[in-house]
Structure formats: structure tokens, C-alpha cells
Design a protein around this motif. Sequence first.
Motif, PDB file in Angstrom:
ATOM      1  N   ALA A 189      13.269  -5.206 -26.356  1.00 21.75           N
ATOM      2  CA  ALA A 189      14.567  -5.714 -26.813  1.00 21.75           C
ATOM      3  C   ALA A 189      15.660  -4.660 -26.661  1.00 21.75           C
ATOM      4  O   ALA A 189      16.786  -4.975 -26.255  1.00 21.75           O
ATOM      5  CB  ALA A 189      14.459  -6.171 -28.266  1.00 21.75           C
ATOM      6  N   LEU A 190      15.347  -3.416 -26.989  1.00 22.54           N
ATOM      7  CA  LEU A 190      16.328  -2.340 -26.824  1.00 22.54           C
ATOM      8  C   LEU A 190      16.746  -2.201 -25.367  1.00 22.54           C
ATOM      9  O   LEU A 190      17.935  -2.099 -25.049  1.00 22.54           O
ATOM     10  CB  LEU A 190      15.749  -1.022 -27.322  1.00 22.54           C
ATOM     11  CG  LEU A 190      15.759  -0.752 -28.815  1.00 22.54           C
ATOM     12  CD1 LEU A 190      14.939   0.503 -29.124  1.00 22.54           C
ATOM     13  CD2 LEU A 190      17.184  -0.574 -29.316  1.00 22.54           C
ATOM     14  N   LEU A 237      20.051   4.873 -24.024  1.00 25.81           N
ATOM     15  CA  LEU A 237      20.757   3.700 -23.538  1.00 25.81           C
ATOM     16  C   LEU A 237      22.127   4.128 -23.028  1.00 25.81           C
ATOM     17  O   LEU A 237      22.601   5.226 -23.340  1.00 25.81           O
ATOM     18  CB  LEU A 237      20.887   2.680 -24.673  1.00 25.81           C
ATOM     19  CG  LEU A 237      19.553   2.165 -25.251  1.00 25.81           C
ATOM     20  CD1 LEU A 237      19.827   1.221 -26.412  1.00 25.81           C
ATOM     21  CD2 LEU A 237      18.722   1.482 -24.182  1.00 25.81           C
ATOM     22  N   GLU A 259      19.127  -4.770 -23.808  1.00 25.80           N
ATOM     23  CA  GLU A 259      20.548  -4.657 -24.128  1.00 25.80           C
ATOM     24  C   GLU A 259      21.341  -4.060 -22.969  1.00 25.80           C
ATOM     25  O   GLU A 259      22.541  -4.302 -22.835  1.00 25.80           O
ATOM     26  CB  GLU A 259      20.750  -3.812 -25.385  1.00 25.80           C
ATOM     27  CG  GLU A 259      20.180  -4.421 -26.647  1.00 25.80           C
ATOM     28  CD  GLU A 259      20.378  -3.505 -27.850  1.00 25.80           C
ATOM     29  OE1 GLU A 259      21.268  -2.625 -27.784  1.00 25.80           O
ATOM     30  OE2 GLU A 259      19.660  -3.666 -28.852  1.00 25.80           O
ATOM     31  N   SER A 260      20.683  -3.244 -22.153  1.00 19.82           N
ATOM     32  CA  SER A 260      21.369  -2.593 -21.026  1.00 19.82           C
ATOM     33  C   SER A 260      20.780  -3.027 -19.691  1.00 19.82           C
ATOM     34  O   SER A 260      20.902  -2.299 -18.701  1.00 19.82           O
ATOM     35  CB  SER A 260      21.281  -1.073 -21.158  1.00 19.82           C
ATOM     36  OG  SER A 260      19.918  -0.652 -21.096  1.00 19.82           O
ATOM     37  N   GLU A 261      20.142  -4.204 -19.692  1.00 16.93           N
ATOM     38  CA  GLU A 261      19.470  -4.694 -18.482  1.00 16.93           C
ATOM     39  C   GLU A 261      18.491  -3.661 -17.936  1.00 16.93           C
ATOM     40  O   GLU A 261      18.368  -3.457 -16.725  1.00 16.93           O
ATOM     41  CB  GLU A 261      20.511  -5.092 -17.413  1.00 16.93           C
ATOM     42  CG  GLU A 261      21.414  -6.223 -17.870  1.00 16.93           C
ATOM     43  CD  GLU A 261      22.438  -6.620 -16.825  1.00 16.93           C
ATOM     44  OE1 GLU A 261      22.722  -5.789 -15.923  1.00 16.93           O
ATOM     45  OE2 GLU A 261      22.949  -7.748 -16.909  1.00 16.93           O
TER      46      GLU A 261
END
Length: 264
Positions: A86-87, A116, A90-92
Motif C-alpha cells: 500500500a505504501l 517515497l 502511493e507513488s506507483e
Amino acid sequence: MLPAVLVAVLAASGGCAAETEATGDCAPPAGLSSERATVAYVNDGDTVRLTSGDRVRLVGIDTPELGRDGSPDEPYAREAQQALRALLAESENRVAVVDASEGEDRYGRRLSYLYLPDGRSVQAQLLEQGVAMAVFIAPNLELADCLTARERAAREADRGIWSLPAYDPGLPSARGIPDTVQGAAIVQGRVKSVGHSRNNVWINLEGRVALKIDRDKREHFPGWDFDALEGTRLRARGWVVHHSNRYQDWMIPVDTAHALERLD
């Protein structure tokens, strides 16, 4: 202040340098190499594979193990894997990879800190969510203080793994280490004796569990008088090694005072 090379990497991957500097989220130490990368696959909560083919072990943390060869998952292993996915989503899956001082383990995996694009430390985020514990192996102690603080918040809230007695207060050494324990563990017990060999200090807990401290790493234990620990209760963390001899059945190498807690 983040190293200029990491700011450039984060900016190139879509992050903002000003945002990154403002977060202060376990920022990488100066002098470590970094690069922009994309994660192709999440193996588990602390290991990924990059599109380059490199396998990366997230240094400074350990997450519960997924079951293999018919063995069950450890509690929160799937949650840790999903939290990492999931983390990254967030940034593909774009990250900055910052290699630690000792940049490779015995399995050929890169030992790295992941960030990230907005500068958040992936390790710190997993610790705060309570799906990882901090671990400390010299010389990769660059972020030990910061990661310990992130873990503490989850621990005080009984979040995730910290709701389990195996983590807090930890496995009682008097009962020995269960065969089901894989990877790192937290063990607590009373010190029966302290011994010295040519290269190591041995802190022997009840239940034939020994903590091994390399004399060459003595500087990582400021203020600790090992000989005064006999009879006291300790909590220790690290990788458990089955090591049977006349004195012990299990051994835990301890590289820094971050891995030890006095309980009385």
C-alpha cells in the motif's frame, strides 16, 4: 538536510525537494549512495525486488515471516506485506534506494533504506503502523535512534505486533525459544551469569539462551557494565541462532545497546 543526490533523485521521481527536507522522517545519513528505482514485486513485509532485478532487504527492520513449505504465517506477516504494498502504491512503486554502509547480505540482497518521493522513510512508516520491529546489526546503525523512536509510538499504543506477548514483553527465555520462531525475536529473562572469551562477552540468560557481544563492538554499549548484570532482568532482540553446547542452546548476537533493555 538530505544529501543533494537524494534530493535530486526524489525530485526526478516526482517528489519535491522542499517537501522532502521538511518531513525530517528518518532522513538518510550523508555519504550513502542513492538511486531512483521502481519496485516490481513485494516478497514480504521487508523484502522487495526492483525492476532492475535487484533484491532489496529493508535494513533496520524485521517483519513477521510468511509461511513456507507448509508452515503457517507468523501473526501479522500478511498485514506487513500488504502495508508495504500500500505504501509503494502511493507513488506507483517509485522509490529512492539508499544503500546502507554494509550494502549486501549473505544472500546477495542489497541492504537499503527506501524512501517515497515525498521523503517519507518506508521503514519508519512500517514501524509506526506496528507491522515491523526495529533491529540493529553493525555497521548499519545509521538510523537506529530514529527507527527506535518510530517503533516506540506503535509499542506504546499496542499497535499491531505490539499487541502480542511474543513482542511485548517478549519470549520468556526460561521456556527456551520455540521451534516456530523464525528470523529476529525479542527475548526477556534473568541473567544467570556473564562470561568472557577472547573475542566475546557472553550474557547467559535463564533457559540456556546466550547473548553474544563482540568485544570489537564495545563502543556501541556506552555506560553498560556487563559484569554488573548478573541477577538482573534484560530484554534483548536480534536474530536467534540455534547453537547448542555445554552452556547454551540458543544464541543471539547483539551489536548495540539499542538491542538491550534493562527491566529492573
